[in-house]
Design a protein around this motif. Sequence first.
Motif, PDB file in Angstrom:
ATOM      1  N   GLU A   1       1.269 -13.231  -2.030  1.00 21.69           N
ATOM      2  CA  GLU A   1       1.490 -12.281  -0.940  1.00 21.69           C
ATOM      3  C   GLU A   1       2.413 -12.876   0.119  1.00 21.69           C
TER       4      GLU A   1
ATOM      5  N   THR B   1       6.021 -12.850  -1.298  1.00 20.41           N
ATOM      6  CA  THR B   1       6.570 -11.496  -1.305  1.00 20.41           C
ATOM      7  C   THR B   1       6.947 -11.065   0.108  1.00 20.41           C
ATOM      8  N   ASN B   2       6.096 -11.392   1.071  1.00 25.93           N
ATOM      9  CA  ASN B   2       6.378 -11.077   2.468  1.00 25.93           C
ATOM     10  C   ASN B   2       7.657 -11.764   2.939  1.00 25.93           C
TER      11      ASN B   2
ATOM     12  N   GLN C   1      10.698  -9.914   1.401  1.00 23.39           N
ATOM     13  CA  GLN C   1      10.923  -8.566   1.916  1.00 23.39           C
ATOM     14  C   GLN C   1      11.254  -8.536   3.405  1.00 23.39           C
ATOM     15  N   HIS C   2      10.655  -9.456   4.164  1.00 20.37           N
ATOM     16  CA  HIS C   2      10.764  -9.357   5.615  1.00 20.37           C
ATOM     17  C   HIS C   2      11.298 -10.625   6.277  1.00 20.37           C
TER      18      HIS C   2
ATOM     19  N   TRP D   1       9.504 -11.149  12.225  1.00 22.47           N
ATOM     20  CA  TRP D   1       9.551 -10.200  11.130  1.00 22.47           C
ATOM     21  C   TRP D   1      10.451  -9.036  11.487  1.00 22.47           C
TER      22      TRP D   1
ATOM     23  N   HIS E   1       4.306  -4.796   6.265  1.00 29.15           N
ATOM     24  CA  HIS E   1       3.857  -5.928   5.474  1.00 29.15           C
ATOM     25  C   HIS E   1       2.418  -6.294   5.823  1.00 29.15           C
TER      26      HIS E   1
ATOM     27  N   GLY F   1      -0.394  -7.203   2.754  1.00 28.94           N
ATOM     28  CA  GLY F   1      -0.401  -8.569   2.240  1.00 28.94           C
ATOM     29  C   GLY F   1      -1.049  -9.537   3.205  1.00 28.94           C
ATOM     30  N   LEU F   2      -0.770  -9.373   4.504  1.00 30.04           N
ATOM     31  CA  LEU F   2      -1.373 -10.255   5.491  1.00 30.04           C
ATOM     32  C   LEU F   2      -2.851  -9.957   5.681  1.00 30.04           C
TER      33      LEU F   2
ATOM     34  N   THR G   1       5.087 -19.284   7.903  1.00 25.30           N
ATOM     35  CA  THR G   1       3.871 -18.480   7.827  1.00 25.30           C
ATOM     36  C   THR G   1       2.891 -19.209   6.918  1.00 25.30           C
TER      37      THR G   1
END
Length: 251
Positions: free
Chosen positions: A59, A62-63, A66-67, A110, A122, A125-126, A156
């Motif tokens: 996760e 992926t975050n 994407q961000h 972000w 997002h 996922g978090l 992160t």
Amino acid sequence: MTKAATVCGVPWTLENGGCTALPLPPDETIAGVARAHVANLLPKAGVHDAADVTLMVSELATNALQHGTPRSADGTRKPSPGAELWIYRRGDGRGRQELVVKIFDELRCWRHHPRGGPMPEHGRGLDIIDLLSGGRWGHHASRSRLRSPQVSGKATWFAVPVRAGRGRPLSPVPEHAIEELGALLAERGLDDPTPVAPAGLAVGALTVWCEGAAFHWCDHEGELARMPVADITEACEQLVRLHETAREGAP
């Protein structure tokens, strides 16, 4: 590719208390690569639930893709070396050890963070990371480990407990700890950490002291921090965070 610092001439890796840093691809394979890296390292760290950790790092990766990837005005991803995966151990403040898993990307914040509200694009996922880590996660300003020259961005992270008796962290000798800390900070690209007599180090506007087998410093708000020399990796991370926050004028 990995990159490890040295303490007293000994390669400093995850197994003996240092940080393992690994590159992640800047494409959709990032989550699978991050899972594979973490799954390979967990047996060396003594983590209770490998399935939870691999899900969380998936996760997180992926975050980051994407961000945390720079994009052009039309939304396409700009060429990027990709994110970095960092893994190390530290004390949890309650007399136990925990494994810290971080992913660094080169965006300080972000993308499209709604002002004063949650981050729905997002948040799921978090939310998973928050649940599985028991709230032991966060993000902070940082600098890259694998790039040359280093770049600013954010890390992160989440943390999970480590079983007792797995490996012995390699601690610097207290008499040389401030020198080792200065070397670690210089590797992160901080401008010339300068020794201060008798056992101190000037890092920008901060001064760090080593006394009683612990590092001591005051943050920019005057709060005193204390960290044992065995947690030199975490001490370095916190000082990099303070340096980056002050340099960019960020909250």
